[in-house]
Scaffold this motif. Structure first.
Motif, PDB file in Angstrom:
ATOM      1  N   VAL A 100       4.222 -16.435  16.431  1.00 44.73           N
ATOM      2  CA  VAL A 100       3.391 -16.492  15.233  1.00 44.73           C
ATOM      3  C   VAL A 100       3.739 -17.751  14.441  1.00 44.73           C
ATOM      4  O   VAL A 100       4.787 -18.363  14.644  1.00 44.73           O
ATOM      5  CB  VAL A 100       3.587 -15.246  14.345  1.00 44.73           C
ATOM      6  N   THR A 101       2.840 -18.132  13.558  1.00 47.13           N
ATOM      7  CA  THR A 101       3.102 -19.224  12.621  1.00 47.13           C
ATOM      8  C   THR A 101       3.298 -18.597  11.255  1.00 47.13           C
ATOM      9  O   THR A 101       2.374 -18.493  10.451  1.00 47.13           O
ATOM     10  CB  THR A 101       1.963 -20.249  12.613  1.00 47.13           C
ATOM     11  N   ALA A 102       4.525 -18.139  10.993  1.00 45.81           N
ATOM     12  CA  ALA A 102       4.792 -17.372   9.785  1.00 45.81           C
ATOM     13  C   ALA A 102       4.523 -18.179   8.518  1.00 45.81           C
ATOM     14  O   ALA A 102       4.153 -17.610   7.490  1.00 45.81           O
ATOM     15  CB  ALA A 102       6.237 -16.873   9.792  1.00 45.81           C
ATOM     16  N   ASN A 103       4.687 -19.491   8.575  1.00 47.10           N
ATOM     17  CA  ASN A 103       4.448 -20.315   7.395  1.00 47.10           C
ATOM     18  C   ASN A 103       2.966 -20.392   7.043  1.00 47.10           C
ATOM     19  O   ASN A 103       2.593 -20.963   6.030  1.00 47.10           O
ATOM     20  CB  ASN A 103       5.017 -21.715   7.577  1.00 47.10           C
ATOM     21  N   ASN A 104       2.115 -19.791   7.890  1.00 48.48           N
ATOM     22  CA  ASN A 104       0.676 -19.753   7.629  1.00 48.48           C
ATOM     23  C   ASN A 104       0.172 -18.337   7.369  1.00 48.48           C
ATOM     24  O   ASN A 104      -1.025 -18.129   7.230  1.00 48.48           O
ATOM     25  CB  ASN A 104      -0.077 -20.318   8.832  1.00 48.48           C
ATOM     26  N   LEU A 105       1.097 -17.368   7.362  1.00 46.34           N
ATOM     27  CA  LEU A 105       0.691 -15.975   7.275  1.00 46.34           C
ATOM     28  C   LEU A 105       0.822 -15.464   5.840  1.00 46.34           C
ATOM     29  O   LEU A 105       1.933 -15.296   5.343  1.00 46.34           O
ATOM     30  CB  LEU A 105       1.550 -15.102   8.200  1.00 46.34           C
ATOM     31  N   GLY A 106      -0.307 -15.214   5.202  1.00 49.09           N
ATOM     32  CA  GLY A 106      -0.305 -14.717   3.843  1.00 49.09           C
ATOM     33  C   GLY A 106      -0.287 -13.208   3.782  1.00 49.09           C
ATOM     34  O   GLY A 106      -1.044 -12.612   3.027  1.00 49.09           O
ATOM     35  N   ILE A 107       0.539 -12.556   4.614  1.00 50.72           N
ATOM     36  CA  ILE A 107       0.642 -11.097   4.610  1.00 50.72           C
ATOM     37  C   ILE A 107       2.121 -10.724   4.644  1.00 50.72           C
ATOM     38  O   ILE A 107       2.964 -11.510   5.058  1.00 50.72           O
ATOM     39  CB  ILE A 107      -0.081 -10.463   5.816  1.00 50.72           C
ATOM     40  N   PRO A 108       2.458  -9.498   4.222  1.00 46.78           N
ATOM     41  CA  PRO A 108       3.870  -9.125   4.191  1.00 46.78           C
ATOM     42  C   PRO A 108       4.439  -8.786   5.547  1.00 46.78           C
ATOM     43  O   PRO A 108       5.644  -8.774   5.723  1.00 46.78           O
ATOM     44  CB  PRO A 108       3.874  -7.890   3.285  1.00 46.78           C
ATOM     45  N   ASN A 109       3.589  -8.501   6.540  1.00 43.14           N
ATOM     46  CA  ASN A 109       4.092  -8.003   7.804  1.00 43.14           C
ATOM     47  C   ASN A 109       3.538  -8.811   8.975  1.00 43.14           C
ATOM     48  O   ASN A 109       2.490  -8.496   9.536  1.00 43.14           O
ATOM     49  CB  ASN A 109       3.729  -6.525   7.961  1.00 43.14           C
ATOM     50  N   ALA A 110       4.263  -9.847   9.357  1.00 40.20           N
ATOM     51  CA  ALA A 110       3.847 -10.667  10.492  1.00 40.20           C
ATOM     52  C   ALA A 110       3.901  -9.895  11.795  1.00 40.20           C
ATOM     53  O   ALA A 110       3.380 -10.355  12.812  1.00 40.20           O
ATOM     54  CB  ALA A 110       4.724 -11.920  10.580  1.00 40.20           C
ATOM     55  N   SER A 111       4.533  -8.714  11.801  1.00 45.01           N
ATOM     56  CA  SER A 111       4.585  -7.891  13.004  1.00 45.01           C
ATOM     57  C   SER A 111       3.190  -7.535  13.504  1.00 45.01           C
ATOM     58  O   SER A 111       2.998  -7.288  14.696  1.00 45.01           O
ATOM     59  CB  SER A 111       5.375  -6.609  12.742  1.00 45.01           C
ATOM     60  N   LEU A 112       2.193  -7.500  12.613  1.00 48.82           N
ATOM     61  CA  LEU A 112       0.834  -7.202  13.048  1.00 48.82           C
ATOM     62  C   LEU A 112       0.308  -8.291  13.978  1.00 48.82           C
ATOM     63  O   LEU A 112      -0.383  -7.997  14.961  1.00 48.82           O
ATOM     64  CB  LEU A 112      -0.079  -7.040  11.829  1.00 48.82           C
ATOM     65  N   TYR A 113       0.618  -9.545  13.689  1.00 45.41           N
ATOM     66  CA  TYR A 113       0.227 -10.637  14.585  1.00 45.41           C
ATOM     67  C   TYR A 113       1.147 -10.709  15.799  1.00 45.41           C
ATOM     68  O   TYR A 113       0.724 -11.026  16.904  1.00 45.41           O
ATOM     69  CB  TYR A 113       0.234 -11.967  13.828  1.00 45.41           C
ATOM     70  N   TRP A 114       2.436 -10.445  15.582  1.00 41.32           N
ATOM     71  CA  TRP A 114       3.396 -10.398  16.697  1.00 41.32           C
ATOM     72  C   TRP A 114       2.934  -9.366  17.727  1.00 41.32           C
ATOM     73  O   TRP A 114       2.974  -9.603  18.942  1.00 41.32           O
ATOM     74  CB  TRP A 114       4.769 -10.032  16.138  1.00 41.32           C
ATOM     75  N   GLY A 171       6.636 -12.874   3.851  1.00 41.37           N
ATOM     76  CA  GLY A 171       7.139 -13.238   5.171  1.00 41.37           C
ATOM     77  C   GLY A 171       7.865 -12.053   5.806  1.00 41.37           C
ATOM     78  O   GLY A 171       8.108 -11.029   5.171  1.00 41.37           O
ATOM     79  N   THR A 172       8.222 -12.203   7.070  1.00 40.25           N
ATOM     80  CA  THR A 172       8.895 -11.134   7.798  1.00 40.25           C
ATOM     81  C   THR A 172      10.132 -11.687   8.473  1.00 40.25           C
ATOM     82  O   THR A 172      10.035 -12.569   9.322  1.00 40.25           O
ATOM     83  CB  THR A 172       7.959 -10.516   8.854  1.00 40.25           C
ATOM     84  N   PRO A 173      11.331 -11.202   8.123  1.00 38.83           N
ATOM     85  CA  PRO A 173      12.571 -11.737   8.701  1.00 38.83           C
ATOM     86  C   PRO A 173      12.668 -11.484  10.208  1.00 38.83           C
ATOM     87  O   PRO A 173      12.043 -10.566  10.744  1.00 38.83           O
ATOM     88  CB  PRO A 173      13.672 -10.970   7.955  1.00 38.83           C
ATOM     89  N   ARG A 174      13.492 -12.310  10.874  1.00 35.56           N
ATOM     90  CA  ARG A 174      13.708 -12.171  12.311  1.00 35.56           C
ATOM     91  C   ARG A 174      14.057 -10.733  12.701  1.00 35.56           C
ATOM     92  O   ARG A 174      13.490 -10.166  13.631  1.00 35.56           O
ATOM     93  CB  ARG A 174      14.858 -13.093  12.750  1.00 35.56           C
ATOM     94  N   LEU A 175      15.033 -10.175  12.007  1.00 39.47           N
ATOM     95  CA  LEU A 175      15.519  -8.857  12.375  1.00 39.47           C
ATOM     96  C   LEU A 175      14.411  -7.822  12.290  1.00 39.47           C
ATOM     97  O   LEU A 175      14.292  -6.940  13.140  1.00 39.47           O
ATOM     98  CB  LEU A 175      16.694  -8.472  11.478  1.00 39.47           C
ATOM     99  N   GLU A 176      13.570  -7.928  11.273  1.00 41.40           N
ATOM    100  CA  GLU A 176      12.475  -6.983  11.102  1.00 41.40           C
ATOM    101  C   GLU A 176      11.439  -7.130  12.210  1.00 41.40           C
ATOM    102  O   GLU A 176      10.918  -6.133  12.739  1.00 41.40           O
ATOM    103  CB  GLU A 176      11.841  -7.198   9.731  1.00 41.40           C
TER     104      GLU A 176
END
Length: 382
Positions: A100-114, A171-176
């Motif tokens: 994912v490109t987290a620096n472009n994700l305006g949502i709290p949970n990047a896991s949805l794109y992951w 953003g969503t941390p690595r561990l999450e």
């Protein structure tokens, strides 16, 4: 002041609860197509003695989701992976960072794109493993045009989500990210790795068993090369971890080993063909359009690897405009192929494929393109 602090704390708690509930809704809606994490089957060479791995590098899901362009790129990435998986039918897939490109994700949970990034592999019942890249947990970068008279565009979370109020820029941390993948996918062989290596997270080793015995015939090491929330580096602690794991699992170096991480080491820059020049033997590849962008520092990992005759090859992503393999000492340094339509560069998309034979041991590699063609065949055994 105290009142505002209490309100802010309550708001943060509410946002976290909403994000958790969105995950629960997503899990409820998704059909159960995987085994439980406790019943993962051992990886094993096939009856014919082969083990085929497809490498998906730099997918960059979630870029510019507020535009028409962004979702089109994600659809293109879906298409590339489907084409490669259906043509090659690999035994295993490695996601080589920057899912994912987290620096472009305006949502709290990047896991949805992951989750979308791994869905083509999961949907075909193929096991996989992931490592982190420098964009996967990078802080959100506010686009300058959002400060123009047009202002901030409406933000829309990818489905399933409860409402647009779920959106934020946390953003969503690595561990999450890794924990969400592992606990929800029985086909995931990824791991958080040892806690004493954090902030590096994706550090683990997988064994591929012999076709006829329950003994490992191949060891695959996965390392977090940093970037995003911390410097682009493989730490001294990770080097010590590799030493201890390799000595425990393979003290006499009898078992072949291959290595995966995202950002190339400085050794890649040393062996690289001159940027934008023709790739000549002993290097093999098809695109050489940029300089190697290596890690910020070296703390002994390459020294450790070149001293082990059992280490056959290292595979990285990160540079979208490079797809070559070059020899270094007694091992091979290989780039994958830019798979995702997200990220920079307009070169045709594809994926590196590696096929390992158990007896006699050999590694063959080639690149499978979205259009079905293959090229850059190379033996990584010599």
């Amino acid at each position: 002041m105290r009142c505002w602090r209490r309100l802010a704390a309550a708001g943060a708690l509410l946002a976290a609860l909403c994000a958790a509930l969105a995950l629960a809704v997503a899990e409820h809606r998704r059909p159960d197509t995987t085994a439980s994490s406790s019943s993962r089957r051992p990886l094993r060479f096939a009856s014919g003695g082969g083990f085929k791995v497809a490498l998906f590098a730099d997918l960059h899901y979630g870029e510019n989701a507020w535009t028409d362009w962004g979702p089109r790129q994600d659809a293109g990435s879906d298409r590339v992976m489907a084409a490669v998986l259906d043509a090659e039918k690999p035994d295993f897939v490695v996601y080589l960072g920057d899912l994912v490109t987290a620096n472009n994700l305006g949502i709290p949970n990047a896991s949805l794109y992951w989750d979308r990034a791994i869905s083509p592999t999961r949907g075909r019942g193929i096991p996989w493993a992931t490592v982190f890249g420098n964009h996967d947990d990078m802080p959100f970068e506010w686009p300058p045009e959002w400060f123009s008279p047009a202002g901030v565009p409406p933000l829309h979370c990818p489905p399933p989500s409860m409402s647009d109020s779920d959106c934020s820029f946390r953003g969503t941390p690595r561990l999450e990210l890794m924990t969400s993948e592992v606990i929800r996918n029985g086909l995931s062989y990824s791991s958080n790795g040892p806690k004493d290596l954090w902030p590096a997270v994706s550090n683990y080793v997988l064994q591929v068993l012999s076709q006829k015995r329950d003994d490992p015939a191949l060891l695959m090491y996965f390392l977090d090369s940093g970037g995003g929330s911390y410097p682009e580096v493989i730490s001294s602690a990770q080097v010590q971890w590799f030493h201890s794991q390799s000595q425990f699992l393979n003290p006499n170096g009898r078992i072949p080993e291959i290595i995966f991480w995202h950002i190339p080491s400085t050794a890649y820059a040393k062996v690289a063909p001159k940027a934008k020049s023709e790739i000549r033997k002993p290097c093999v590849g098809s695109i050489n359009r940029e300089e190697v962008a290596p890690q910020e520092a070296e703390w002994g990992m390459m020294d450790a690897l070149v001293k082990r005759a059992s280490v056959k090859a290292i595979f990285v992503g990160h540079n979208h405009g490079l797809d070559w393999c070059c020899p270094h000492e007694k091992l091979w340094l290989c780039f994958a192929r830019h798979t995702g339509y997200g990220g920079y560069g307009n070169w045709p998309r594809g994926a590196r494929v590696i096929e390992i034979s158990e007896q006699p041991f050999s590694i063959q590699s080639w690149i499978r393109m979205e259009d079905g063609t293959t090229h850059s065949d190379i033996s990584l055994s010599s």
